[in-house]
Design a protein around this motif. Structure first.
Motif, PDB file in Angstrom:
ATOM      1  N   GLU A  19       3.292  24.402 -13.968  1.00  0.00           N
ATOM      2  CA  GLU A  19       3.887  24.028 -12.691  1.00  0.00           C
ATOM      3  C   GLU A  19       5.374  24.384 -12.646  1.00  0.00           C
ATOM      4  OE1 GLU A  19       2.220  21.904 -14.699  1.00  0.00           O
ATOM      5  OE2 GLU A  19       0.334  21.857 -13.602  1.00  0.00           O
ATOM      6  N   ALA A  51       4.269  27.263  -8.922  1.00  0.00           N
ATOM      7  CA  ALA A  51       4.814  28.124  -9.979  1.00  0.00           C
ATOM      8  C   ALA A  51       5.857  29.107  -9.469  1.00  0.00           C
ATOM      9  CB  ALA A  51       3.691  28.874 -10.697  1.00  0.00           C
ATOM     10  N   ILE A 108      -2.500  29.399 -13.278  1.00  0.00           N
ATOM     11  CA  ILE A 108      -1.120  29.323 -12.797  1.00  0.00           C
ATOM     12  C   ILE A 108      -0.969  27.975 -12.107  1.00  0.00           C
ATOM     13  CG2 ILE A 108       0.641  30.328 -11.294  1.00  0.00           C
ATOM     14  CD1 ILE A 108      -0.822  33.024 -11.591  1.00  0.00           C
ATOM     15  N   GLU A 155       6.406  24.089 -17.895  1.00  0.00           N
ATOM     16  CA  GLU A 155       6.846  23.592 -16.602  1.00  0.00           C
ATOM     17  C   GLU A 155       8.360  23.743 -16.438  1.00  0.00           C
ATOM     18  OE1 GLU A 155       6.783  19.408 -14.094  1.00  0.00           O
ATOM     19  OE2 GLU A 155       5.446  19.659 -15.792  1.00  0.00           O
TER      20      GLU A 155
END
Length: 181
Positions: free
Chosen positions: A56, A81, A77, A33
């Motif tokens: 994310e 993203a 995904i 992330e």
């Protein structure tokens, strides 16, 4: 992290398939992330075939990112993203992808075309919201749901092919797509 995000020499980055740490070798299978979020000068990234998941906001607001080719090994995904990658012109989505996540390409205003893989069954809310140069979308047979605001505000979108498999279209999914016939 700081160098990649703020150094003008880092315009391209190749993610290695393996890294060594001491005597151990590790295979790269995910991008965490926010890993590249707001990398101000990043234009291109190469992702290895060992990659399975992109979390994310991994490339959130990489405003100069122009091209991404995702290997077929990527099956997931995360939300947002590639949100606000305003220079993104080309992204090849992997053939094993199961869903287009929420706001995944939100605000990618330079994106002109997208091919949704046949393995996708859901286009989540706001997935392509504000992709203002997107002209044509073919939604593959097998997609059952198009989330709310999914294509909202795409004022260059003039053609969408929706298959019979779609049983749910969320509110405002195509709002402000002023050229859509």
């Amino acid at each position: 992290d700081y160098m990649l995000k703020n150094d003008p020499e880092y315009t391209e980055f190749e993610i290695p398939s393996k890294i060594e740490c001491g005597d151990e070798e590790y295979t790269m299978i995910s991008i965490r992330e926010g890993a590249f979020a707001e990398a101000a000068y990043l234009e291109r990234v190469t992702i290895p075939s060992t990659m399975k998941k992109i979390y994310e906001e991994a490339f959130y607001k990489c405003s100069k990112l122009e091209k991404v080719q995702l290997p077929s090994s990527v099956t997931e995904i995360g939300d947002k993203a590639f949100q606000l990658c305003t220079s993104l012109k080309e992204i090849k989505l992997p053939s094993g992808l199961k869903k287009i996540s929420e706001a995944m390409l939100y605000g990618c205003e330079s994106l002109e075309a997208i091919e949704i893989p046949s393995t996708v069954t859901v286009v989540e809310p706001a997935a392509f919201f504000g992709c203002t140069k997107l002209k044509k979308v073919v939604i593959p047979d097998g997609v059952t749901t198009i989330g709310y605001n999914a294509f909202r505000g795409n004022d260059h979108l003039c053609k969408v092919v929706i298959p019979d498999s779609v049983t749910e279209i969320g509110s405002d999914a195509f709002s402000f797509c002023t050229r859509l016939h």
